[in-house]
Enzyme design. Sequence first.
Site, short mmCIF file in Angstrom:
data_model
loop_
_atom_site.label_atom_id
_atom_site.label_comp_id
_atom_site.label_asym_id
_atom_site.label_seq_id
_atom_site.Cartn_x
_atom_site.Cartn_y
_atom_site.Cartn_z
N ASP A 114 -24.95 -33.77 -5.64
CA ASP A 114 -24.49 -32.62 -4.87
C ASP A 114 -24.61 -33.02 -3.40
O ASP A 114 -25.34 -33.96 -3.04
CB ASP A 114 -25.36 -31.40 -5.20
CG ASP A 114 -24.94 -30.17 -4.40
OD1 ASP A 114 -23.73 -29.94 -4.26
OD2 ASP A 114 -25.83 -29.46 -3.90
N ASP A 171 -24.54 -30.50 -0.17
CA ASP A 171 -25.28 -29.58 0.70
C ASP A 171 -26.68 -29.33 0.13
O ASP A 171 -26.83 -28.80 -0.96
CB ASP A 171 -24.53 -28.26 0.84
CG ASP A 171 -23.13 -28.46 1.41
OD1 ASP A 171 -23.01 -29.12 2.45
OD2 ASP A 171 -22.16 -27.96 0.81
N SER A 214 -18.25 -27.17 -2.25
CA SER A 214 -17.67 -26.95 -0.93
C SER A 214 -16.30 -27.60 -0.81
O SER A 214 -16.07 -28.70 -1.34
CB SER A 214 -18.60 -27.51 0.15
OG SER A 214 -17.98 -27.47 1.42
N ASP A 270 -29.82 -29.52 -5.92
CA ASP A 270 -30.86 -28.67 -5.35
C ASP A 270 -30.67 -27.21 -5.70
O ASP A 270 -31.56 -26.39 -5.45
CB ASP A 270 -30.90 -28.79 -3.82
CG ASP A 270 -29.70 -28.13 -3.16
OD1 ASP A 270 -29.90 -27.32 -2.24
OD2 ASP A 270 -28.57 -28.42 -3.58
#
Length: 240
Positions: free
Chosen positions: A16, A18, A138, A196
């Site tokens: 991932d 961000d 995103s 996260d």
Amino acid sequence: MKALYSWMDASAVLFDLDGVLTPTAEVHETAWRELFEGYLARWPERRPYSGSDYFAHIDGKPRFDGVRDFLASRSIVLPEGPPDDDPASDTVSGLGNRKNRLFNDIVASRGVRPFSGSVRFVQAAQQRGLKLAVVSSSRNAAAVLRAAGLEEYFPVVVDGTAAAGAGLPGKPDPATFEYAAALLGLPTASCIVVEDAVSGVRAGSAGRFHSVIGVERGAGRQNLLDAGATLVVDDLDQLL
């Protein structure tokens, strides 16, 4: 590199973006807060936006899903609007695009500096011959990677735009991670997922992946474990 050395049967790491590679999760959180604090000012009878809302309803999800799920938590239903709806429109797409504009304004003014521990982890994984990919909800992933100086490490980037183009559901569905593995030419069972967000960990856990590393950046260690993380670290350099 202790953890990866013990996982020598793995061939790739799917990251991932961000909150894992860059601290832009904080920027997303700020943009969401500004969006919904402003919007809810018109609904004084509704519960105000709070920090817990980000992790409960938004974190890790495609942008329009985050809008929809947050509004549902306040019993607010809006028309969808076209995907390119005006950010000034009070539609799901309009609010999502308004949030995206806020995010880009913040990135443009502050820049992006990646987590140093994550950079060391990426470099060590590359040196060991593992293939690398970014899988992000995103639509700004490519721009963030360029701004952070990480673009060269990731030949495969599956972001919100790529997912929409391929007709893939977002996290917590594992489809985007599975798509990244396919683009790398690898079976999912040989790919490590690093996330996260609870929704991202659930996506990795739902697929037939090698393992799922949770990075605790605020979602909560136990929440990540409960979502299916194989292990949880505070920073990826703990695995070096």
